[in-house]
Design a protein around this motif. Structure first.
Motif, PDB file in Angstrom:
ATOM      1  N   LYS A   3     -97.359  44.724 -28.239  1.00  0.00           N
ATOM      2  CA  LYS A   3     -97.350  43.534 -27.388  1.00  0.00           C
ATOM      3  C   LYS A   3     -95.951  42.934 -27.388  1.00  0.00           C
ATOM      4  O   LYS A   3     -95.393  42.638 -28.441  1.00  0.00           O
ATOM      5  CB  LYS A   3     -98.377  42.530 -27.923  1.00  0.00           C
ATOM      6  CG  LYS A   3     -98.616  41.329 -27.039  1.00  0.00           C
ATOM      7  CD  LYS A   3     -99.715  40.474 -27.660  1.00  0.00           C
ATOM      8  CE  LYS A   3     -99.971  39.211 -26.863  1.00  0.00           C
ATOM      9  NZ  LYS A   3    -100.986  38.363 -27.533  1.00  0.00           N
ATOM     10  N   ILE A   4     -95.383  42.761 -26.188  1.00  0.00           N
ATOM     11  CA  ILE A   4     -94.006  42.305 -26.028  1.00  0.00           C
ATOM     12  C   ILE A   4     -93.988  40.922 -25.392  1.00  0.00           C
ATOM     13  O   ILE A   4     -94.704  40.674 -24.409  1.00  0.00           O
ATOM     14  CB  ILE A   4     -93.192  43.273 -25.146  1.00  0.00           C
ATOM     15  CG1 ILE A   4     -93.391  44.731 -25.579  1.00  0.00           C
ATOM     16  CG2 ILE A   4     -91.719  42.878 -25.140  1.00  0.00           C
ATOM     17  CD1 ILE A   4     -92.916  45.048 -26.957  1.00  0.00           C
ATOM     18  N   LEU A   5     -93.151  40.030 -25.924  1.00  0.00           N
ATOM     19  CA  LEU A   5     -92.932  38.729 -25.298  1.00  0.00           C
ATOM     20  C   LEU A   5     -91.612  38.777 -24.536  1.00  0.00           C
ATOM     21  O   LEU A   5     -90.559  39.070 -25.116  1.00  0.00           O
ATOM     22  CB  LEU A   5     -92.883  37.617 -26.343  1.00  0.00           C
ATOM     23  CG  LEU A   5     -92.551  36.216 -25.796  1.00  0.00           C
ATOM     24  CD1 LEU A   5     -93.627  35.747 -24.818  1.00  0.00           C
ATOM     25  CD2 LEU A   5     -92.392  35.209 -26.938  1.00  0.00           C
ATOM     26  N   ILE A   6     -91.667  38.480 -23.231  1.00  0.00           N
ATOM     27  CA  ILE A   6     -90.470  38.416 -22.387  1.00  0.00           C
ATOM     28  C   ILE A   6     -90.134  36.949 -22.165  1.00  0.00           C
ATOM     29  O   ILE A   6     -90.921  36.202 -21.565  1.00  0.00           O
ATOM     30  CB  ILE A   6     -90.715  39.104 -21.032  1.00  0.00           C
ATOM     31  CG1 ILE A   6     -91.073  40.589 -21.227  1.00  0.00           C
ATOM     32  CG2 ILE A   6     -89.499  38.951 -20.116  1.00  0.00           C
ATOM     33  CD1 ILE A   6     -91.593  41.257 -19.964  1.00  0.00           C
ATOM     34  N   VAL A   7     -88.994  36.522 -22.655  1.00  0.00           N
ATOM     35  CA  VAL A   7     -88.540  35.148 -22.449  1.00  0.00           C
ATOM     36  C   VAL A   7     -87.401  35.211 -21.438  1.00  0.00           C
ATOM     37  O   VAL A   7     -86.262  35.533 -21.776  1.00  0.00           O
ATOM     38  CB  VAL A   7     -88.081  34.489 -23.762  1.00  0.00           C
ATOM     39  CG1 VAL A   7     -87.746  33.015 -23.531  1.00  0.00           C
ATOM     40  CG2 VAL A   7     -89.159  34.619 -24.841  1.00  0.00           C
ATOM     41  N   GLU A   8     -87.703  34.910 -20.184  1.00  0.00           N
ATOM     42  CA  GLU A   8     -86.770  35.119 -19.073  1.00  0.00           C
ATOM     43  C   GLU A   8     -87.138  34.185 -17.921  1.00  0.00           C
ATOM     44  O   GLU A   8     -88.301  34.147 -17.498  1.00  0.00           O
ATOM     45  CB  GLU A   8     -86.832  36.582 -18.626  1.00  0.00           C
ATOM     46  CG  GLU A   8     -86.079  36.921 -17.362  1.00  0.00           C
ATOM     47  CD  GLU A   8     -84.590  36.715 -17.480  1.00  0.00           C
ATOM     48  OE1 GLU A   8     -84.089  35.770 -16.824  1.00  0.00           O
ATOM     49  OE2 GLU A   8     -83.931  37.485 -18.218  1.00  0.00           O
ATOM     50  N   ASP A   9     -86.158  33.442 -17.392  1.00  0.00           N
ATOM     51  CA  ASP A   9     -86.446  32.498 -16.317  1.00  0.00           C
ATOM     52  C   ASP A   9     -86.186  33.073 -14.924  1.00  0.00           C
ATOM     53  O   ASP A   9     -86.508  32.437 -13.924  1.00  0.00           O
ATOM     54  CB  ASP A   9     -85.629  31.214 -16.497  1.00  0.00           C
ATOM     55  CG  ASP A   9     -84.128  31.445 -16.392  1.00  0.00           C
ATOM     56  OD1 ASP A   9     -83.680  32.544 -16.750  1.00  0.00           O
ATOM     57  OD2 ASP A   9     -83.419  30.519 -15.957  1.00  0.00           O
TER      58      ASP A   9
END
Length: 233
Positions: A3-9
């Motif tokens: 499970k990957i968290l993408i922190v990107e706006d």
């Protein structure tokens, strides 16, 4: 399934990252706001974080600094800023790697797989080696427990992320031996890691901040100018 968290706006970039991750069998969530990223990272049971540098609410440096000592999973910074000072700053606060924008999605997935595979090897060693009779490496008031992956300074436990622990343990296993930065990089990071031996210096400095009485005048990890580093015993 990892499970990957993408922190990107940037919606276009985050959707591209998520699509490629899902095609390759990963589960992925997107957080576009830096101020919400810390809570999501700490509570979401993620295996890896893709962290943009420039974010609304809180930047990538601040997020990494906030979660690094609480969460021991790979953190990859995805950013257009790749000046040496930015890389050193990110590595110094605990990022594991950098991915430059614009990036090849296939290369990004390959980097993620490489970091997850290495992390699984390290944590697998941790889980299988937990034992009551842990043989300690003693260096002054420092105790390194190789089998349970713990470090104590006096009676206080010192929290070290996997690579910092692996680096300290390896050098402590061979006290008074000088290792070059290239030797340490090859041993701890391996050929598959995209980076250079400057990473070793950053991690050595982070370890010193935690185990030395005076990090500016280190007594445990000594710099041998022109040669490398050694553990003094």
């Amino acid at each position: 399934m990892s499970k990957i968290l993408i922190v990107e706006d940037d919606d276009e970039i985050s959707m591209l990252e998520r699509d490629y991750l899902e095609i390759n069998g990963f589960e992925a969530d997107i957080i576009p706001d830096g101020s919400k990223a810390v809570s999501a990272a700490l509570n979401g049971s993620y295996d890896l974080i893709l962290l943009d540098l420039m974010l609304p609410g809180m930047n990538g440096y601040e997020i990494c600094r906030e979660i690094r000592d609480k969460l021991d999973i790979p953190i990859l910074m995805v950013t257009a800023r790749l000046e040496s000072v930015d890389k050193i700053r990110g590595l110094g606060i605990g990022a594991d790697d950098y991915v430059a924008k614009p990036f090849d999605p296939a290369e990004l997935v390959a980097r993620i797989k490489s970091h997850l595979k290495r992390y699984e090897r390290l944590t697998g060693s941790m889980k299988t080696n937990l034992a009551p009779g842990d043989d300690a490496i003693i260096i002054g008031d420092l105790r390194i427990l190789p089998r349970s992956w713990k470090v104590y300074k006096g009676e206080e436990e010192i929290k070290l992320p996997n690579r910092e622990f692996e680096l300290l343990k390896y050098m402590a296993t061979y006290p008074n031996i000088v290792f070059s930065k290239d030797q340490l990089f090859e041993k701890i990071w391996g050929y598959e890691y995209v980076g250079d031996s400057a990473t070793v210096t950053v991690h050595i400095n982070r370890i010193r901040e935690k185990i030395e009485d005076d990090p500016a005048k280190p007594q445990i990890i000594e710099t041998v100018w022109g040669a490398g580093y050694r553990i003094n015993v």
